[in-house]
Design a protein around this motif. Structure first.
Motif, PDB file in Angstrom:
ATOM      1  N   GLY A 120      -3.547   3.940   3.953  1.00  0.00           N
ATOM      2  CA  GLY A 120      -2.637   4.217   5.069  1.00  0.00           C
ATOM      3  C   GLY A 120      -2.195   2.950   5.777  1.00  0.00           C
ATOM      4  O   GLY A 120      -0.998   2.727   5.992  1.00  0.00           O
ATOM      5  N   MET A 121      -3.157   2.096   6.123  1.00  0.00           N
ATOM      6  CA  MET A 121      -2.819   0.852   6.815  1.00  0.00           C
ATOM      7  C   MET A 121      -2.018  -0.077   5.901  1.00  0.00           C
ATOM      8  O   MET A 121      -1.070  -0.724   6.339  1.00  0.00           O
ATOM      9  N   VAL A 124       1.548   0.982   5.892  1.00  0.00           N
ATOM     10  CA  VAL A 124       2.268   0.553   7.098  1.00  0.00           C
ATOM     11  C   VAL A 124       2.705  -0.903   6.960  1.00  0.00           C
ATOM     12  O   VAL A 124       3.861  -1.251   7.251  1.00  0.00           O
ATOM     13  N   ALA A 127       5.535  -1.196   4.508  1.00  0.00           N
ATOM     14  CA  ALA A 127       6.780  -0.712   5.116  1.00  0.00           C
ATOM     15  C   ALA A 127       7.355  -1.743   6.084  1.00  0.00           C
ATOM     16  O   ALA A 127       8.576  -1.971   6.100  1.00  0.00           O
ATOM     17  N   LEU A 128       6.507  -2.381   6.882  1.00  0.00           N
ATOM     18  CA  LEU A 128       6.987  -3.416   7.809  1.00  0.00           C
ATOM     19  C   LEU A 128       7.580  -4.590   7.038  1.00  0.00           C
ATOM     20  O   LEU A 128       8.637  -5.121   7.406  1.00  0.00           O
TER      21      LEU A 128
END
Length: 151
Positions: A120-121, A124, A127-128
């Motif tokens: 999950g992290m 993120v 995606a960033l």
């Protein structure tokens, strides 16, 4: 005397450029830069505690192999620290994103294959990174030219 006597007024700023989204690239750049400065510094100072549960066998073997080289973990930490600092300083941002791309690809594959709890992290951060790469896409256009004219 040929000096103009009228002052040129700036055209009114469109409402879209006054919205909060104009700060989104800066916020994402700072967030990603802070994360990599922290993770890069942790490579030298070890202030983030290890997870309470042991790593799966394959993940532990991979981490152990990186550690046994003697140079790979300091190299990873230094690269992350430098790239994060470049993002925070808003200097050479496209280059910093290129430096971070291999780490993020490796982290994504590591968590997909060996240790899914951190996926999950990692998603993120990927995606960033992709958002910033898209935001700075004009800087990468010359790299993606199939044929470069000779001088």
């Amino acid at each position: 005397m040929n000096t103009p006597t009228t002052v040129q007024a700036r055209p009114p700023v469109p409402a879209a450029s006054r919205s909060w989204t104009r700060h989104l690239v800066t916020a994402v750049r700072i967030l990603l830069g802070l994360a990599f400065v922290v993770f890069g510094a942790n490579g030298f100072l070890n202030f983030i505690p290890p997870p309470p549960t042991p790593l799966p066998e394959g993940a532990a073997a991979f981490a152990g192999a990186l550690f046994k080289t003697g140079y790979m973990l300091p190299l990873i930490g230094a690269t992350q620290l430098i790239a994060g600092a470049l993002l925070l300083a808003n200097r050479f941002v496209p280059l910093a994103l290129v430096f971070l791309a291999p780490f993020l690809v490796n982290a994504a594959v590591f968590h997909l294959v060996l240790e899914p709890s951190g996926l999950g992290m990692t998603g993120v951060f990927v995606a960033l990174e992709l958002f910033l790469v898209w935001s700075y896409r004009t800087a990468y256009r010359p790299l993606l030219t199939p044929r470069w004219p000779r001088d």
